[in-house]
Design a protein around this motif. Sequence first.
Motif, short mmCIF file in Angstrom:
data_model
loop_
_atom_site.label_atom_id
_atom_site.label_comp_id
_atom_site.label_asym_id
_atom_site.label_seq_id
_atom_site.Cartn_x
_atom_site.Cartn_y
_atom_site.Cartn_z
N ALA A 152 38.75 42.67 24.94
CA ALA A 152 37.46 43.19 24.50
C ALA A 152 36.77 42.20 23.57
CB ALA A 152 37.64 44.54 23.80
N ARG B 103 34.97 42.44 31.09
CA ARG B 103 34.74 43.83 30.68
C ARG B 103 35.66 44.78 31.42
NH1 ARG B 103 28.13 43.28 30.39
NH2 ARG B 103 28.08 42.50 28.25
N ALA C 270 35.60 39.36 25.69
CA ALA C 270 34.42 39.76 26.47
C ALA C 270 33.16 39.64 25.62
CB ALA C 270 34.58 41.19 26.99
#
Length: 176
Positions: free
Chosen positions: A57, A41, A60
């Motif tokens: 992203a 993150r 994540a």
Amino acid sequence: MVGRPGVTGRREERDVAGGDELGTYLDGHFTGAVAGLELFRRAAAARRGQPSGEVLARLAAEVAEDRAALRALMSAVGATPNRPRAAAAWVGERASRLVTGGRSLGRSPLRDYLELEALLLGVQGKEAGWRTLRALAEHDGRLDAAALDELVLRAQRQAAELVELRARALERSFAV
């Protein structure tokens, strides 16, 4: 995948690791997943608006799903996360943010490279964990071999993407 990845509702043959070994093993990976998710993150946020930020992203989000799958596996085998250990991993990851890569403010290219390297090592460790559970699934009906196969493949893809990002960061970090 439908249901809880890596978990079956049936009980076949026998449960492996007669004592707490399997639970301890899973908890160790869960602790790593806590710190790893935080690092993913942070890395994604630091690169927001960049192509690598979009990749991180997405990864994540997948890592969050992987951690949920691991938590479901723990429940299936009657294991629970060691909360103090998970909290220590979370705090440790936060403390690692104090490392500046030789600069007093801001991010250095070396820090980006080291961060990607740590993410890659974490994903490789996760893959090793899924592979171990896959081998155990041959003898433990609580573990879903097909779902674990999917998790292994996803970890391999994640690692390949991180290798590519790391190669690009190498050029910036070491001026090669």
